[in-house]
Scaffold this motif. Structure first.
Motif, PDB file in Angstrom:
ATOM      1  N   PRO A 120       2.873  11.994   4.232  1.00  0.00           N
ATOM      2  CA  PRO A 120       3.214  13.037   3.251  1.00  0.00           C
ATOM      3  C   PRO A 120       3.106  12.535   1.816  1.00  0.00           C
ATOM      4  O   PRO A 120       3.325  11.355   1.532  1.00  0.00           O
ATOM      5  CB  PRO A 120       4.672  13.374   3.592  1.00  0.00           C
ATOM      6  N   THR A 121       2.786  13.446   0.922  1.00  0.00           N
ATOM      7  CA  THR A 121       2.788  13.156  -0.519  1.00  0.00           C
ATOM      8  C   THR A 121       3.482  14.311  -1.243  1.00  0.00           C
ATOM      9  O   THR A 121       2.829  15.212  -1.771  1.00  0.00           O
ATOM     10  CB  THR A 121       1.359  12.967  -1.068  1.00  0.00           C
ATOM     11  N   PRO A 122       4.802  14.304  -1.264  1.00  0.00           N
ATOM     12  CA  PRO A 122       5.551  15.404  -1.900  1.00  0.00           C
ATOM     13  C   PRO A 122       5.629  15.225  -3.406  1.00  0.00           C
ATOM     14  O   PRO A 122       5.043  14.290  -3.987  1.00  0.00           O
ATOM     15  CB  PRO A 122       6.936  15.251  -1.264  1.00  0.00           C
ATOM     16  N   ILE A 123       6.341  16.126  -4.048  1.00  0.00           N
ATOM     17  CA  ILE A 123       6.694  15.969  -5.455  1.00  0.00           C
ATOM     18  C   ILE A 123       8.194  15.736  -5.546  1.00  0.00           C
ATOM     19  O   ILE A 123       8.940  16.133  -4.659  1.00  0.00           O
ATOM     20  CB  ILE A 123       6.288  17.202  -6.295  1.00  0.00           C
ATOM     21  N   ASP A 124       8.621  15.081  -6.618  1.00  0.00           N
ATOM     22  CA  ASP A 124      10.049  14.811  -6.778  1.00  0.00           C
ATOM     23  C   ASP A 124      10.740  15.972  -7.486  1.00  0.00           C
ATOM     24  O   ASP A 124      10.130  17.025  -7.732  1.00  0.00           O
ATOM     25  CB  ASP A 124      10.283  13.477  -7.497  1.00  0.00           C
ATOM     26  N   ASP A 125      11.991  15.795  -7.834  1.00  0.00           N
ATOM     27  CA  ASP A 125      12.772  16.871  -8.455  1.00  0.00           C
ATOM     28  C   ASP A 125      12.254  17.247  -9.843  1.00  0.00           C
ATOM     29  O   ASP A 125      12.596  18.309 -10.368  1.00  0.00           O
ATOM     30  CB  ASP A 125      14.247  16.463  -8.555  1.00  0.00           C
ATOM     31  N   TYR A 133       5.188   7.155   0.011  1.00  0.00           N
ATOM     32  CA  TYR A 133       4.761   7.069   1.408  1.00  0.00           C
ATOM     33  C   TYR A 133       3.380   6.415   1.518  1.00  0.00           C
ATOM     34  O   TYR A 133       3.122   5.661   2.459  1.00  0.00           O
ATOM     35  CB  TYR A 133       4.723   8.462   2.045  1.00  0.00           C
ATOM     36  N   VAL A 134       2.510   6.724   0.568  1.00  0.00           N
ATOM     37  CA  VAL A 134       1.183   6.099   0.559  1.00  0.00           C
ATOM     38  C   VAL A 134       1.313   4.604   0.322  1.00  0.00           C
ATOM     39  O   VAL A 134       0.676   3.784   1.002  1.00  0.00           O
ATOM     40  CB  VAL A 134       0.288   6.737  -0.524  1.00  0.00           C
ATOM     41  N   GLU A 135       2.140   4.227  -0.634  1.00  0.00           N
ATOM     42  CA  GLU A 135       2.331   2.816  -0.942  1.00  0.00           C
ATOM     43  C   GLU A 135       2.943   2.076   0.248  1.00  0.00           C
ATOM     44  O   GLU A 135       2.524   0.959   0.591  1.00  0.00           O
ATOM     45  CB  GLU A 135       3.231   2.679  -2.171  1.00  0.00           C
ATOM     46  N   GLY A 138       0.377   1.747   2.938  1.00  0.00           N
ATOM     47  CA  GLY A 138      -0.571   0.710   2.559  1.00  0.00           C
ATOM     48  C   GLY A 138      -0.039  -0.676   2.836  1.00  0.00           C
ATOM     49  O   GLY A 138      -0.759  -1.562   3.313  1.00  0.00           O
ATOM     50  N   ALA A 139       1.258  -0.883   2.552  1.00  0.00           N
ATOM     51  CA  ALA A 139       1.876  -2.186   2.809  1.00  0.00           C
ATOM     52  C   ALA A 139       1.915  -2.479   4.308  1.00  0.00           C
ATOM     53  O   ALA A 139       1.641  -3.606   4.745  1.00  0.00           O
ATOM     54  CB  ALA A 139       3.280  -2.218   2.221  1.00  0.00           C
ATOM     55  N   THR A 140       2.246  -1.466   5.114  1.00  0.00           N
ATOM     56  CA  THR A 140       2.299  -1.656   6.562  1.00  0.00           C
ATOM     57  C   THR A 140       0.919  -1.944   7.130  1.00  0.00           C
ATOM     58  O   THR A 140       0.729  -2.887   7.908  1.00  0.00           O
ATOM     59  CB  THR A 140       2.893  -0.415   7.248  1.00  0.00           C
ATOM     60  N   VAL A 141      -0.048  -1.129   6.740  1.00  0.00           N
ATOM     61  CA  VAL A 141      -1.414  -1.323   7.232  1.00  0.00           C
ATOM     62  C   VAL A 141      -1.948  -2.679   6.789  1.00  0.00           C
ATOM     63  O   VAL A 141      -2.548  -3.433   7.570  1.00  0.00           O
ATOM     64  CB  VAL A 141      -2.335  -0.185   6.753  1.00  0.00           C
ATOM     65  N   GLY A 142      -1.733  -3.007   5.512  1.00  0.00           N
ATOM     66  CA  GLY A 142      -2.227  -4.283   4.996  1.00  0.00           C
ATOM     67  C   GLY A 142      -1.650  -5.476   5.718  1.00  0.00           C
ATOM     68  O   GLY A 142      -2.341  -6.484   5.917  1.00  0.00           O
ATOM     69  N   SER A 143      -0.408  -5.383   6.133  1.00  0.00           N
ATOM     70  CA  SER A 143       0.241  -6.515   6.793  1.00  0.00           C
ATOM     71  C   SER A 143      -0.257  -6.738   8.209  1.00  0.00           C
ATOM     72  O   SER A 143      -0.035  -7.809   8.787  1.00  0.00           O
ATOM     73  CB  SER A 143       1.764  -6.302   6.819  1.00  0.00           C
ATOM     74  N   LYS A 144      -0.931  -5.722   8.778  1.00  0.00           N
ATOM     75  CA  LYS A 144      -1.360  -5.809  10.174  1.00  0.00           C
ATOM     76  C   LYS A 144      -2.873  -5.824  10.362  1.00  0.00           C
ATOM     77  O   LYS A 144      -3.362  -6.329  11.370  1.00  0.00           O
ATOM     78  CB  LYS A 144      -0.785  -4.632  10.976  1.00  0.00           C
ATOM     79  N   MET A 145      -3.635  -5.263   9.442  1.00  0.00           N
ATOM     80  CA  MET A 145      -5.074  -5.118   9.651  1.00  0.00           C
ATOM     81  C   MET A 145      -5.779  -6.469   9.592  1.00  0.00           C
ATOM     82  O   MET A 145      -5.279  -7.442   9.025  1.00  0.00           O
ATOM     83  CB  MET A 145      -5.665  -4.157   8.624  1.00  0.00           C
ATOM     84  N   THR A 146      -6.965  -6.501  10.173  1.00  0.00           N
ATOM     85  CA  THR A 146      -7.768  -7.715  10.192  1.00  0.00           C
ATOM     86  C   THR A 146      -9.010  -7.521   9.333  1.00  0.00           C
ATOM     87  O   THR A 146      -9.396  -6.383   9.020  1.00  0.00           O
ATOM     88  CB  THR A 146      -8.174  -8.053  11.631  1.00  0.00           C
ATOM     89  N   GLU A 164      -5.637   3.047  -7.443  1.00  0.00           N
ATOM     90  CA  GLU A 164      -4.481   2.571  -8.219  1.00  0.00           C
ATOM     91  C   GLU A 164      -3.255   2.261  -7.371  1.00  0.00           C
ATOM     92  O   GLU A 164      -2.445   1.407  -7.740  1.00  0.00           O
ATOM     93  CB  GLU A 164      -4.094   3.630  -9.262  1.00  0.00           C
ATOM     94  N   VAL A 165      -3.104   2.965  -6.249  1.00  0.00           N
ATOM     95  CA  VAL A 165      -1.886   2.832  -5.445  1.00  0.00           C
ATOM     96  C   VAL A 165      -2.174   2.209  -4.083  1.00  0.00           C
ATOM     97  O   VAL A 165      -1.549   1.223  -3.694  1.00  0.00           O
ATOM     98  CB  VAL A 165      -1.192   4.201  -5.271  1.00  0.00           C
ATOM     99  N   LEU A 166      -3.117   2.799  -3.332  1.00  0.00           N
ATOM    100  CA  LEU A 166      -3.354   2.326  -1.964  1.00  0.00           C
ATOM    101  C   LEU A 166      -3.993   0.941  -1.930  1.00  0.00           C
ATOM    102  O   LEU A 166      -3.522   0.053  -1.213  1.00  0.00           O
ATOM    103  CB  LEU A 166      -4.234   3.326  -1.212  1.00  0.00           C
ATOM    104  N   VAL A 167      -5.080   0.762  -2.676  1.00  0.00           N
ATOM    105  CA  VAL A 167      -5.787  -0.521  -2.614  1.00  0.00           C
ATOM    106  C   VAL A 167      -4.899  -1.701  -2.999  1.00  0.00           C
ATOM    107  O   VAL A 167      -4.862  -2.712  -2.281  1.00  0.00           O
ATOM    108  CB  VAL A 167      -7.073  -0.474  -3.472  1.00  0.00           C
ATOM    109  N   PRO A 168      -4.137  -1.640  -4.110  1.00  0.00           N
ATOM    110  CA  PRO A 168      -3.246  -2.763  -4.424  1.00  0.00           C
ATOM    111  C   PRO A 168      -2.225  -3.043  -3.324  1.00  0.00           C
ATOM    112  O   PRO A 168      -1.918  -4.206  -3.042  1.00  0.00           O
ATOM    113  CB  PRO A 168      -2.559  -2.309  -5.716  1.00  0.00           C
ATOM    114  N   ALA A 169      -1.700  -1.993  -2.689  1.00  0.00           N
ATOM    115  CA  ALA A 169      -0.733  -2.190  -1.608  1.00  0.00           C
ATOM    116  C   ALA A 169      -1.381  -2.886  -0.424  1.00  0.00           C
ATOM    117  O   ALA A 169      -0.787  -3.782   0.198  1.00  0.00           O
ATOM    118  CB  ALA A 169      -0.143  -0.848  -1.177  1.00  0.00           C
ATOM    119  N   LEU A 170      -2.615  -2.473  -0.093  1.00  0.00           N
ATOM    120  CA  LEU A 170      -3.342  -3.103   1.004  1.00  0.00           C
ATOM    121  C   LEU A 170      -3.641  -4.570   0.697  1.00  0.00           C
ATOM    122  O   LEU A 170      -3.455  -5.452   1.550  1.00  0.00           O
ATOM    123  CB  LEU A 170      -4.647  -2.351   1.273  1.00  0.00           C
TER     124      LEU A 170
END
Length: 466
Positions: A120-125, A133-135, A138-146, A164-170
């Motif tokens: 999900p990618t919601p908006i805040d208040d 959630y994307v970040e 990305g951290a979870t996928v990056g920690s496990k992918m080969t 800007e967000v996903l790639v740095p997290a990966l």
């Protein structure tokens, strides 16, 4: 310089993955596609098994891929493991079909050649994009992918978010370099819950990637499951932007007819009759007024506005459209109050039954529904409100809306019926029988104009619609 990444093993064989020769001076520009594998030998992991991810996982599995469905929600995964469709758009048989496993174990990501993120990618208040959630994904996928993995984001984001967000997290989690050790693409989801005519295979898929070689690879992957074909966007940013523009356009057009509806209401003119008359011109676009809820139209324009304002331009029309559509629940409540007054009802003694509580017809999802705002506005006048929805979970509605919820439809004791979400089942009601069951001189507030006004009046209703 050029860098060649080596193969990795998938499933229980020694099949080779794609090998690319890359010029990494600009972050990885593909020069040569060295080997063309059979994509159906690939293993695909879908991260996030909601209304976007689950149909995607099932679609890949039914196309003879090995699929790993990963989600952090133990309840969702447990139901999927039991063979239960958690979206209502597929079937229990589809959940069990094909080579697909559902799990909360993130380690399976390391087995995948392709990882597709659909979180999900919601908006805040403050109506700002929340990409946490994307970040996190990305951290979870990056920690496990080969090395050699291709990661495709499908979540709705503002232009630039993948880089800007996903790639740095990966990169941070994996200690790998995008364009050299792993590859990234973006393909905006176009899921339409409750619409069987526009499923995954029926809608053109927009695809993009960080270079031409990866784009060819990702496009080939999606072409194998999307009968309507794919559109190759020239850049990731174009693909990200097209998604938010699709829904911002719809928001703007609906805002126009909603504003017309409110204006004509003040004039005493039937707005829907006006739209039907105008629609006889060949180039008139057919949009109808209504409550604008859901996960896309009320959200995506804010993504566009956020990025635009960040770069120095204020998109006034986009924001104004949001303001107009956000005002509709109050207008519907006002219509209801006026209808009760015309019926000579005392507001604090009045009871209103709301039919349809989900955000759109044919689905049970009450998240992002605007009906609760109508209920809140009526409650400010001490109107007693109850609800009924044949699709929504009754307990979830009670918790979210704070109202009495009927499990079996009954009109007895109510002064008015507010048809908020026009599920097809409600169109089959006998208005005469409904009016007879209600209190004397009842009102019918038909938000979307499901019934003909003449039929409602003949049945004994004071009738209002947008």
């Amino acid at each position: 310089m050029t860098t060649t990444f080596s193969d990795k093993k998938t499933r229980d064989d020694d099949r080779e993955h794609d090998r690319y020769e890359l010029d990494t001076n600009d972050g990885g520009t593909a020069l040569e596609h060295v080997e063309e594998p059979s994509t159906r030998e690939a293993t695909i992991c879908v991260v996030g098994l909601g209304y976007v991810g689950l149909p995607l996982a099932v679609g890949f599995a039914q196309s003879e891929y090995r699929v790993l469905g990963y989600d952090v929600d133990e309840t969702t995964v447990g139901r999927l493991q039991a063979g239960i469709d958690t979206t209502g758009d597929l079937s229990d048989e589809a959940i069990q079909d094909g080579d697909i496993s559902y799990t909360t174990d993130a380690s399976v990501i390391g087995e995948a050649d392709y990882v597709v993120i659909t979180v999900p990618t919601p908006i805040d208040d403050d109506d700002r994009p929340d990409l946490s959630y994307v970040e996190s994904a990305g951290a979870t996928v990056g920690s496990k992918m080969t090395p050699g993995t291709t990661v495709v984001l499908e979540s709705t984001v503002y232009p630039g978010s993948t880089r800007e967000v996903l790639v740095p997290a990966l990169e941070e989690a994996s200690d790998l370099v995008a364009g050299k050790d792993f590859f990234v693409g973006y393909s905006p989801e176009r899921a339409t819950p409750g619409d069987p005519e526009h499923g995954l295979e029926d809608v053109v898929k927009v695809v993009s990637a960080q270079n031409e070689t990866v784009l060819d690879d990702v496009a080939t992957l999606y072409e194998s499951i999307v009968d309507a074909g794919v559109h190759r966007a020239p850049s990731i940013e174009v693909a990200e932007a097209c998604k938010v523009v699709e829904n911002a356009q719809r928001d703007l057009n609906i805002a126009f007819v909603n504003e017309l509806s409110m204006a004509f209401d003040e004039m005493g003119v039937d707005a829907q009759a006006v739209l039907e008359a105008a629609g006889t011109k060949w180039n008139f676009h057919d949009y109808r007024p209504g409550l604008v809820g859901g996960h896309c139209i009320p959200v995506d324009p804010y993504f566009l506005a956020y990025r635009s304002e960040r770069d120095g331009y204020d998109p006034e029309l986009v924001r104004k459209s949001r303001q107009v559509n956000e005002s509709v629940p109050d207008h519907v409540a006002d219509m209801t109050i006026k209808a009760l007054n015309r019926c000579h009802k005392t507001l604090r003694d009045s009871r209103v039954l709301v039919l349809g509580l989900s955000y759109k017809p044919g689905v049970g999802d009450i998240r992002s529904s605007k009906v609760d705002e109508v209920v809140d506005a009526l409650s400010e006048y001490d109107v007693d409100v109850a609800g009924f929805d044949p699709f929504a979970d009754d307990d979830a509605v009670r918790d979210a809306f704070g109202i009495e919820v009927q499990e079996t439809l009954s009109f007895e004791g109510f002064d008015a019926v507010l048809l908020a979400t026009p599920h097809a089942e409600f169109g089959e009601l006998d208005l005469g029988a409904v009016a007879a069951e209600l209190e004397s001189n009842p009102a019918l507030i038909d938000v979307a104009g499901t019934y003909e006004e003449a039929d409602a009046v003949d049945a004994g209703f004071v009738y209002r619609r947008l």
